[in-house]
Design a protein around this motif. Sequence first.
Motif, PDB file in Angstrom:
ATOM      1  N   ARG A 146      46.274 145.365  57.100  1.00  0.00           N
ATOM      2  CA  ARG A 146      45.584 145.502  58.378  1.00  0.00           C
ATOM      3  C   ARG A 146      44.091 145.427  58.081  1.00  0.00           C
ATOM      4  O   ARG A 146      43.671 145.679  56.959  1.00  0.00           O
ATOM      5  CB  ARG A 146      45.877 146.846  59.053  1.00  0.00           C
ATOM      6  CG  ARG A 146      47.229 146.992  59.740  1.00  0.00           C
ATOM      7  CD  ARG A 146      47.381 146.136  60.974  1.00  0.00           C
ATOM      8  NE  ARG A 146      46.297 146.276  61.931  1.00  0.00           N
ATOM      9  CZ  ARG A 146      46.232 147.220  62.872  1.00  0.00           C
ATOM     10  NH1 ARG A 146      47.175 148.134  62.959  1.00  0.00           N
ATOM     11  NH2 ARG A 146      45.222 147.245  63.725  1.00  0.00           N
ATOM     12  N   LEU A 147      43.299 145.115  59.089  1.00  0.00           N
ATOM     13  CA  LEU A 147      41.852 145.221  58.957  1.00  0.00           C
ATOM     14  C   LEU A 147      41.365 146.492  59.643  1.00  0.00           C
ATOM     15  O   LEU A 147      40.658 147.309  59.049  1.00  0.00           O
ATOM     16  CB  LEU A 147      41.167 143.979  59.543  1.00  0.00           C
ATOM     17  CG  LEU A 147      39.637 143.955  59.431  1.00  0.00           C
ATOM     18  CD1 LEU A 147      39.176 144.127  57.992  1.00  0.00           C
ATOM     19  CD2 LEU A 147      39.085 142.651  60.014  1.00  0.00           C
ATOM     20  N   VAL A 148      41.765 146.673  60.914  1.00  0.00           N
ATOM     21  CA  VAL A 148      41.324 147.839  61.670  1.00  0.00           C
ATOM     22  C   VAL A 148      42.297 148.990  61.426  1.00  0.00           C
ATOM     23  O   VAL A 148      43.110 149.362  62.283  1.00  0.00           O
ATOM     24  CB  VAL A 148      41.223 147.514  63.173  1.00  0.00           C
ATOM     25  CG1 VAL A 148      40.637 148.699  63.938  1.00  0.00           C
ATOM     26  CG2 VAL A 148      40.361 146.285  63.395  1.00  0.00           C
ATOM     27  N   TYR A 149      42.242 149.530  60.229  1.00  0.00           N
ATOM     28  CA  TYR A 149      43.102 150.653  59.867  1.00  0.00           C
ATOM     29  C   TYR A 149      42.609 151.224  58.545  1.00  0.00           C
ATOM     30  O   TYR A 149      41.955 150.524  57.760  1.00  0.00           O
ATOM     31  CB  TYR A 149      44.573 150.220  59.741  1.00  0.00           C
ATOM     32  CG  TYR A 149      45.539 151.374  59.755  1.00  0.00           C
ATOM     33  CD1 TYR A 149      45.828 152.040  60.938  1.00  0.00           C
ATOM     34  CD2 TYR A 149      46.125 151.827  58.577  1.00  0.00           C
ATOM     35  CE1 TYR A 149      46.692 153.123  60.958  1.00  0.00           C
ATOM     36  CE2 TYR A 149      46.993 152.910  58.586  1.00  0.00           C
ATOM     37  CZ  TYR A 149      47.269 153.554  59.775  1.00  0.00           C
ATOM     38  OH  TYR A 149      48.126 154.630  59.791  1.00  0.00           O
ATOM     39  N   ASP A 150      42.946 152.480  58.286  1.00  0.00           N
ATOM     40  CA  ASP A 150      42.580 153.116  57.027  1.00  0.00           C
ATOM     41  C   ASP A 150      43.631 152.776  55.980  1.00  0.00           C
ATOM     42  O   ASP A 150      44.608 153.507  55.792  1.00  0.00           O
ATOM     43  CB  ASP A 150      42.480 154.635  57.239  1.00  0.00           C
ATOM     44  CG  ASP A 150      42.084 155.362  55.952  1.00  0.00           C
ATOM     45  OD1 ASP A 150      41.662 154.691  54.991  1.00  0.00           O
ATOM     46  OD2 ASP A 150      42.201 156.594  55.915  1.00  0.00           O
TER      47      ASP A 150
END
Length: 281
Positions: free
Chosen positions: A38-42
């Motif tokens: 993912r990009l928008v995730y920790d």
Amino acid sequence: MDIGIGLPVLRPDPGLSIVDWARRAEVRGFSTLGCTDRLVYDNYEPLTALAVAAGATSRIRLTTGILLAPLRANHALFAKSAATLDRLSGGRLVLGLAPGAREDDYKAGRLDFQRRGKLFDSLLETATRQWQSHDGIGPRPATPGGPQLLFGGFTKTALRRMVTYGRGWIGGAQGVENFRSLLPGVRQAWRDAGKAGEPRLVATAHFALGPGAEKRLHNSLASYYTSGTYIRESIEAGLATPENVAREVAAYGEAGCDELILFPHGGGLEQVDLLADVVGL
């Protein structure tokens, strides 16, 4: 059927070492170390995390399951990065690839979500050409022609990419019945394209074991998927008891799966041993 295990890369615990996890997984006999994207995730970036794991191991495969390939907008640099990891790991890299379905990842990367398919096709064309001819760009991958490619998704376009560039197909973590229902179409596409042999069939699943496993798994999946049908299907298909893991592993084997990669959700290094004990490694 081979059994792989995912690296603990989602909301990673800084006290949990990827190096220790990778070494333990190899000692216990897992076939591959998997990594999600993912990009928008920790979460850790997959190729970077797998590179760390590669340096700590010598035999176990390194699989992206899956990598959101179109987010890698510099296609020549992506090809170089993958070739480097394949070379340094001795040819152990397997790239499971798909465009993904979350628009926020593309928005954050300042890429047009609606053009992700065209970006994907351009990346595949550039990368496979570079791995074969190098175009003056090194290094040469250890695997002749480049890392093995697996493709996720079940659209006609996804199957076209599979038969054009790939060695097989990688399924989502929506349970064995979903996996089984899609296999006839995958195999038919392979035959229609005149490909030799059979496609390699890889499946993925989510698991957590030990005290508090069900709650850890539910909370982690709800956070990761956030909304839509994936959250319901993935939570329902998640495995949080030894009995469920054993039953699902057996069912995937009976369905014709070549490799099942189980991704962890919470817990510590003991998850490697708990899973290995359940699946008989």
